[in-house]
Every structure is written in structure tokens, then in C-alpha cells.
Design an enzyme around this catalytic site. Structure first.
Site, short mmCIF file in Angstrom:
data_model
loop_
_atom_site.label_atom_id
_atom_site.label_comp_id
_atom_site.label_asym_id
_atom_site.label_seq_id
_atom_site.Cartn_x
_atom_site.Cartn_y
_atom_site.Cartn_z
N GLN A 122 40.70 27.53 27.98
CA GLN A 122 40.28 28.94 28.07
C GLN A 122 38.76 29.04 28.04
OE1 GLN A 122 42.41 31.41 28.69
NE2 GLN A 122 40.86 33.01 28.67
N ASP A 129 44.69 26.42 36.61
CA ASP A 129 43.72 27.52 36.75
C ASP A 129 43.10 27.53 38.15
OD1 ASP A 129 43.34 29.31 34.65
OD2 ASP A 129 42.20 27.86 33.46
N LYS A 137 49.38 34.50 27.43
CA LYS A 137 49.84 33.40 28.28
C LYS A 137 51.02 32.68 27.62
CE LYS A 137 45.33 32.91 30.51
NZ LYS A 137 44.06 32.19 30.65
N1 GUN Z 1 38.59 33.20 31.03
C1 GUN Z 1 38.73 34.34 31.74
N2 GUN Z 1 39.68 34.20 32.68
C2 GUN Z 1 40.14 32.94 32.58
C3 GUN Z 1 41.13 32.20 33.30
O1 GUN Z 1 41.76 32.67 34.24
N3 GUN Z 1 41.32 30.92 32.88
C4 GUN Z 1 40.63 30.37 31.86
N4 GUN Z 1 40.87 29.09 31.55
N5 GUN Z 1 39.69 31.02 31.19
C5 GUN Z 1 39.47 32.30 31.55
#
Ligand code: GUN
Length: 293
Positions: A96, A119, A52
């Protein structure tokens, strides 16, 4: 059979975002800023967050990575969330997942200002999605919609089976596919661990979106000739030939299913790269204050 190239599409979108960011900055606007909180050292989360941050660079965004050890208290994490809510320089942020067991993920998600929830996990964004209002949409389903759009895949009136009912993928995916929109306007069935005749449901589907996290679950006998198959699976399986020691395995038995399909996504290189690029798109929207002021 057309192989859907998520890697190429995501590279193209990153270029489009970067071009727009440079225009914004040249016109005196603010460079979008994404912050990410990573708790602990889960291997998958480390990789996702690193990707990211890398994607932010490619898009010309500012990014801030905030790391905590797994023993951070819930109160400390909630205090950081509140600090980011108040920080005018941060346009959007993510925490996350998964979080350590002693921290309530739901509490953390609900503590995030929905206007910065890139998100799309906050109940306000989920609710707005359900009733078709502008909102931040969860990255993986939004990335799949973008692939369907860019490959001109007809969805209107089609039978779509979504395998899996998670809050992050299955539920928002079903919502988007049934939305009065293009892509959308499909007749959607959501299947899960308690579904009765899964094989029958799948074999009647024009579009199958597999998000159950069971490697090779979808086999050729479950797929109609000419179907569109989207594979969201990313299970890590040990592979001594790989530098990392593992490879990613999809939910679809690709070799036997692919010949029956009109379109199919590979793993890796299908849905995966689109997920991160969808987060970048949400961050651009956040930077532009395009959804919420
Ligand atoms: N864990 C797995 N996929 C995601 C996501 O898209 N966002 C976040 N914050 N955690 C995740």
C-alpha cells in the site's frame, strides 16, 4: 442525466467473482490468495487496506495482511517483498502506498515480481499496457473502463479529456481510452497543472475524467451539454456531521455539473467502489494464472 452507480456495479461484480471462485474450488482448483503489506498508520491507507481485506472475503479469496511500523527499513521491506515473490501460495500482492519518506517507492515497486503485481504498477505491466499486451492494469482506470462498458457508454471517436497525469490514474487512463478497443478508440487529451486553456479543453470534451485531487475543480462552465463526467476525486474534507469527522469530496462541482451531463459518477459511490473490485479482478486473474504462468 444518468447517475452511474459504482456501488451497485461493484456489488454485482463481487458476486460474479465469488461464483467463479466457488466453481474453481469445487473443481479442485486453488482459492486465489491476495497479500497486502501496510506500513505505518496513515488513516487513508488503513481504510483502503481494511476494505481490500473485506472485499477478499466477499469474493471468497484468501487474504493475508502484513503490517509494519513506519520505522521499518527499506532493506527489511524489500526482503519481505522477495519472500512473497517466492511464496507459491500467494498469487498476488500489493504494497500500500504512500510509503514513509526513507523508503523508495519505485525501488519497492520494481522489486515486486511483475507476475504477482496485481496493482499493475511494475514497469513491465505499465509497458505492456502501453503496447496493448495482456497485463495487470492499474485498478482505478480499469474500474472506470468497466463502468463505461456496463453502462454502454459510446467512447469510439469521442473527445476525452483526462485531468491529471499520475502514474496510477491519469497516464494509464489516457492509455486505455486511446487503446484500439471498446471502451477505447477515443481521441485523448491529457491536461495537468501546466496546461494552458483548461476550460477550453474541457468544454470541447465528450468525456471528462477528473483525477487531479482538487475538490470542486470542474465547474458547469467547463462542461459541454450532454458530456459524460467521471469523478476520481476523493479529497477528505472535515465534516462534523460525519462519525469519521470527514467526508469525501470529488473533483467535480456535482450539483451544478450533473444537470448538464448524460452520465456522471457521484462521490462517494461512483469510481471508489470500482477501484477495489478491479483489484479483486486482477487477483482472480492471478489465481487462475490467466496472464502469466
Ligand atoms: N495508494 C492509493 N491507491 C493505491 C493503490 O491502488 N494501490 C496501492 N498499493 N497503494 C495505493
Amino acid at each position: 442525466m444518468t447517475l452511474i452507480d459504482g456501488k451497485a456495479v461493484s456489488a454485482q461484480i463481487k458476486q460474479e467473482i465469488a461464483a467463479e471462485v466457488e466453481q474453481i474450488v469445487a473443481a479442485g482448483g486453488k482459492r486465489p490468495h491476495l497479500a497486502a503489506i501496510l506500513v505505518g498508520h496513515d488513516g487513508g491507507s488503513e481504510t483502503y487496506v481494511a476494505n481490500k481485506v473485506k472485499a477478499c472475503e466477499a469474493c471468497g479469496f484468501k487474504s493475508t495482511l502484513i503490517r509494519y511500523e513506519a520505522d521499518i527499513t527499506e532493506a527489511e521491506l524489500l526482503a519481505k517483498v522477495e519472500e512473497l515473490n517466492q511464496d507459491a501460495d500467494v498469487d498476488g500482492f500489493i504494497v500500500q502506498l504512500p510509503l514513509p519518506k526513507h523508503i523508495s517507492e519505485q525501488k519497492v515497486i520494481e522489486a515486486i515480481d511483475y507476475r504477482k503485481d496485481v496493482d499493475g504498477f511494475h514497469p513491465i505491466n505499465v509497458g505492456r499496457l502501453a503496447i496493448g499486451l495482456p497485463c495487470y492494469v492499474s485498478a482505478t482506470p480499469n474500474g472506470i473502463i468497466e463502468l463505461l462498458r456496463r453502462y454502454n457508454i459510446e467512447t469510439s471517436g469521442k473527445k476525452c479529456v483526462v485531468l491529471g497525469r499520475s502514474n496510477i490514474v491519469g497516464k494509464p487512463m489516457a492509455t486505455l481510452m486511446m487503446q484500439k478497443a471498446n471502451p477505447g478508440d477515443a481521441t485523448v487529451t491529457v491536461c495537468h497543472s501546466h496546461s494552458r486553456d483548461l476550460k477550453k479543453e474541457c468544454s470541447e470534451a465528450d468525456i471528462i475524467i477528473a483525477a487531479i485531487g482538487k475538490p470542486n475543480f470542474v465547474t458547469a462552465d467547463m462542461v459541454k451539454e450532454g458530456a459524460v463526467v467521471i469523478d476520481v476525486g476523493t479529497t477528505r474534507v472535515p465534516d462534523a456531521t460525519k462519525k469519521s469527522g470527514f467526508r469525501l469530496n470529488g473533483d467535480v462541482k456535482f450539483d451544478e455539473v450533473a444537470p448538464k451531463c448524460s452520465f456522471i459518477t457521484p462521490v462517494p459511490g461512483g469510481v471508489g467502489p470500482m477501484t477495489i473490485v478491479s483489484l479483486m479482478k486482477n487477483t482472480l486473474l492471478a489465481g487462475k494464472k490467466a496472464i502469466y504462468q
